[in-house]
Write a protein that holds these residues in place. Structure first.
Motif, mmCIF file in Angstrom:
data_model
loop_
_atom_site.group_PDB
_atom_site.id
_atom_site.type_symbol
_atom_site.label_atom_id
_atom_site.label_comp_id
_atom_site.label_asym_id
_atom_site.label_seq_id
_atom_site.Cartn_x
_atom_site.Cartn_y
_atom_site.Cartn_z
ATOM 1 N N LEU A 119 25.508 89.057 -23.797
ATOM 2 C CA LEU A 119 25.518 89.980 -22.672
ATOM 3 C C LEU A 119 25.251 89.215 -21.378
ATOM 4 C CD1 LEU A 119 23.452 92.995 -24.069
ATOM 5 C CD2 LEU A 119 25.937 92.665 -24.115
ATOM 6 N N THR A 120 25.679 89.788 -20.261
ATOM 7 C CA THR A 120 25.385 89.173 -18.977
ATOM 8 C C THR A 120 23.900 89.338 -18.657
ATOM 9 O OG1 THR A 120 25.771 91.168 -17.661
ATOM 10 C CG2 THR A 120 27.698 89.770 -18.153
ATOM 11 N N ILE A 121 23.448 88.606 -17.658
ATOM 12 C CA ILE A 121 22.051 88.715 -17.237
ATOM 13 C C ILE A 121 21.735 90.144 -16.825
ATOM 14 C CG2 ILE A 121 20.545 88.180 -15.288
ATOM 15 C CD1 ILE A 121 22.679 85.569 -17.080
ATOM 16 N N LEU A 152 18.211 84.702 -11.705
ATOM 17 C CA LEU A 152 18.798 85.834 -12.408
ATOM 18 C C LEU A 152 19.773 86.587 -11.516
ATOM 19 C CD1 LEU A 152 15.724 87.253 -14.367
ATOM 20 C CD2 LEU A 152 17.330 85.432 -15.013
ATOM 21 N N GLU A 153 19.474 86.686 -10.248
ATOM 22 C CA GLU A 153 20.409 87.334 -9.331
ATOM 23 C C GLU A 153 21.641 86.454 -9.119
ATOM 24 O OE1 GLU A 153 20.462 89.704 -5.089
ATOM 25 O OE2 GLU A 153 18.898 88.196 -5.413
ATOM 26 N N GLU A 154 21.414 85.150 -9.005
ATOM 27 C CA GLU A 154 22.527 84.223 -8.794
ATOM 28 C C GLU A 154 23.526 84.278 -9.953
ATOM 29 O OE1 GLU A 154 23.259 79.384 -8.339
ATOM 30 O OE2 GLU A 154 21.240 80.218 -8.159
ATOM 31 N N TYR A 155 23.003 84.392 -11.175
ATOM 32 C CA TYR A 155 23.848 84.387 -12.377
ATOM 33 C C TYR A 155 24.020 85.769 -12.996
ATOM 34 C CZ TYR A 155 23.484 79.249 -12.648
ATOM 35 O OH TYR A 155 23.566 77.903 -12.403
ATOM 36 N N GLN A 156 23.752 86.822 -12.264
ATOM 37 C CA GLN A 156 23.639 88.144 -12.869
ATOM 38 C C GLN A 156 24.886 88.592 -13.629
ATOM 39 O OE1 GLN A 156 23.521 91.573 -10.139
ATOM 40 N NE2 GLN A 156 23.818 90.138 -8.453
ATOM 41 N N ASN A 157 26.049 88.111 -13.244
ATOM 42 C CA ASN A 157 27.283 88.525 -13.917
ATOM 43 C C ASN A 157 27.773 87.517 -14.960
ATOM 44 O OD1 ASN A 157 27.572 90.999 -12.465
ATOM 45 N ND2 ASN A 157 28.227 89.807 -10.671
ATOM 46 N N GLY A 193 11.848 88.527 -17.047
ATOM 47 C CA GLY A 193 12.414 89.570 -16.198
ATOM 48 C C GLY A 193 12.691 90.841 -16.973
ATOM 49 N N MET A 194 13.196 90.696 -18.195
ATOM 50 C CA MET A 194 13.455 91.858 -19.039
ATOM 51 C C MET A 194 12.158 92.606 -19.342
ATOM 52 S SD MET A 194 16.203 90.068 -21.611
ATOM 53 C CE MET A 194 16.320 91.456 -22.765
ATOM 54 N N GLU A 202 15.578 104.390 -11.585
ATOM 55 C CA GLU A 202 14.429 103.491 -11.712
ATOM 56 C C GLU A 202 14.887 102.064 -12.001
ATOM 57 O OE1 GLU A 202 10.914 106.447 -13.406
ATOM 58 O OE2 GLU A 202 12.457 105.675 -14.794
ATOM 59 N N PHE A 203 15.941 101.918 -12.802
ATOM 60 C CA PHE A 203 16.494 100.592 -13.082
ATOM 61 C C PHE A 203 16.956 99.923 -11.796
ATOM 62 C CE2 PHE A 203 20.566 98.277 -13.741
ATOM 63 C CZ PHE A 203 20.056 97.151 -14.363
ATOM 64 N N HIS A 204 17.734 100.635 -10.985
ATOM 65 C CA HIS A 204 18.246 100.053 -9.730
ATOM 66 C C HIS A 204 17.124 99.795 -8.731
ATOM 67 C CE1 HIS A 204 22.480 100.180 -10.744
ATOM 68 N NE2 HIS A 204 22.341 101.415 -11.185
ATOM 69 N N ASP A 205 16.118 100.654 -8.736
ATOM 70 C CA ASP A 205 14.988 100.449 -7.830
ATOM 71 C C ASP A 205 14.149 99.241 -8.236
ATOM 72 O OD1 ASP A 205 15.748 102.664 -6.391
ATOM 73 O OD2 ASP A 205 14.242 104.009 -7.253
ATOM 74 N N ARG A 206 14.146 98.943 -9.525
ATOM 75 C CA ARG A 206 13.310 97.863 -10.037
ATOM 76 C C ARG A 206 13.958 96.492 -9.876
ATOM 77 N NH1 ARG A 206 8.191 96.365 -10.734
ATOM 78 N NH2 ARG A 206 7.737 95.384 -12.744
ATOM 79 N N LEU A 207 15.287 96.445 -9.863
ATOM 80 C CA LEU A 207 16.008 95.171 -9.838
ATOM 81 C C LEU A 207 15.590 94.233 -8.696
ATOM 82 C CD1 LEU A 207 19.754 95.748 -10.833
ATOM 83 C CD2 LEU A 207 18.060 94.294 -11.966
ATOM 84 N N PRO A 208 15.457 94.729 -7.444
ATOM 85 C CA PRO A 208 15.108 93.792 -6.363
ATOM 86 C C PRO A 208 13.826 93.007 -6.609
ATOM 87 C CG PRO A 208 15.867 95.871 -5.448
ATOM 88 C CD PRO A 208 15.720 96.087 -6.927
ATOM 89 N N ALA A 209 12.813 93.647 -7.201
ATOM 90 C CA ALA A 209 11.551 92.944 -7.470
ATOM 91 C C ALA A 209 11.757 91.857 -8.518
ATOM 92 C CB ALA A 209 10.489 93.941 -7.930
ATOM 93 N N ILE A 210 12.592 92.157 -9.524
ATOM 94 C CA ILE A 210 12.858 91.162 -10.568
ATOM 95 C C ILE A 210 13.636 89.987 -9.989
ATOM 96 C CG2 ILE A 210 13.913 90.758 -12.816
ATOM 97 C CD1 ILE A 210 11.496 92.698 -12.804
ATOM 98 N N TYR A 211 14.651 90.279 -9.205
ATOM 99 C CA TYR A 211 15.456 89.219 -8.604
ATOM 100 C C TYR A 211 14.653 88.397 -7.598
ATOM 101 C CZ TYR A 211 19.767 91.113 -10.645
ATOM 102 O OH TYR A 211 20.759 91.527 -11.510
ATOM 103 N N SER A 212 13.712 89.038 -6.914
ATOM 104 C CA SER A 212 12.875 88.304 -5.967
ATOM 105 C C SER A 212 11.965 87.313 -6.689
ATOM 106 C CB SER A 212 12.022 89.292 -5.158
ATOM 107 O OG SER A 212 11.121 88.607 -4.306
ATOM 108 N N THR A 213 11.465 87.718 -7.854
ATOM 109 C CA THR A 213 10.589 86.844 -8.636
ATOM 110 C C THR A 213 11.367 85.750 -9.353
ATOM 111 O OG1 THR A 213 9.107 88.733 -8.971
ATOM 112 C CG2 THR A 213 8.782 86.822 -10.418
ATOM 113 N N PHE A 214 12.572 86.103 -9.826
ATOM 114 C CA PHE A 214 13.415 85.163 -10.577
ATOM 115 C C PHE A 214 14.789 85.075 -9.907
ATOM 116 C CE2 PHE A 214 10.608 87.400 -13.567
ATOM 117 C CZ PHE A 214 9.872 86.347 -14.068
#
Length: 213
Positions: free
Chosen positions: A69-71, A101-106, A123-124, A86-98
């Motif tokens: 699966l993709t990131i 994961l945002e760079e390779y998300q797809n 992150g998961m 809640e998933f979409h609201d949570r993503l920015p905090a995860i990407y900010s920490t890691f």
């Protein structure tokens, strides 16, 4: 045993019961005696999905991501207790920490290095806003540089998200630098607990059980 917002480190020789302790907390073993108390509740006989709803997350040493699966898909799979909003609201905090994961998300997680996969696993786990994180040897098989990065991320998770950490780690010296309190297991028993500096300076325990000189 683990104080709120502390990093509690568990060390000891192979086969002493460190990983079994984490699995027991998360409901993955059969417990024949004793009790596990979390925030005043007895969680000894709870199944893993019930433990998860107590906001406890467990990151095993291996097989902790979906490599096909993709990131982003991995993060979505981990958010099964959340609504889509809640998933979409949570993503920015995860990407900010890691940020990786945002760079390779797809991209599929199979392209990630060992250290990057550990960060995806973290992150998961963080998607569900845990209050207690259980880490089983997160630096196993990593280069010293990547091991330092992973442990620093664990510290960052504690500091920025108010997460209590229980860390099982074979790299004793790195673990003792990170922890607030350390437990030394041997033959299934706890033979020491206290500040990491006391274990480092103990004349016998480190040498006998951890190979420290």
């Amino acid at each position: 045993m683990a104080k709120k917002n502390d990093i509690t480190v568990i060390v000891g020789p192979n086969g002493c019961g460190k990983s079994t302790l984490l699995k027991s907390i998360f409901g993955l073993t059969t417990i024949y005696s004793g009790n596990i108390i979390y925030q005043g509740d007895d969680i000894t006989k709870l199944a893993p999905h019930q433990v998860t709803r107590k906001r406890i997350a467990y990151l095993p040493q291996v097989n902790n991501v979906f490599v096909n699966l993709t990131i982003r898909e991995n993060l979505f799979m981990a958010s099964y207790t959340l609504t889509k909003k809640e998933f979409h609201d949570r993503l920015p905090a995860i990407y900010s920490t890691f940020p990786i994961l945002e760079e390779y998300q797809n991209k599929k997680s199979s392209v990630l290095s060992g250290g990057q996969r550990q960060m995806l696993g973290m992150g998961m786990a963080m998607m569900r806003k845990p209050k207690l994180m259980l880490f089983d040897e997160p630096t196993a098989g990593l280069s010293p540089k990547l091991a330092d990065e992973v442990l620093e991320k664990i510290r960052q998770m504690r500091d920025e998200f108010d997460v209590t950490i229980i860390l099982v780690e074979q790299d004793v010296r790195r673990a003792l630098k990170l922890g607030d309190i350390v437990y030394l297991f041997a033959s299934g028993k706890n033979i020491f607990d206290g500040p990491p500096s006391e274990l480092s300076e103990h004349p016998d325990l480190g040498r006998m059980y951890l190979g420290m000189h």
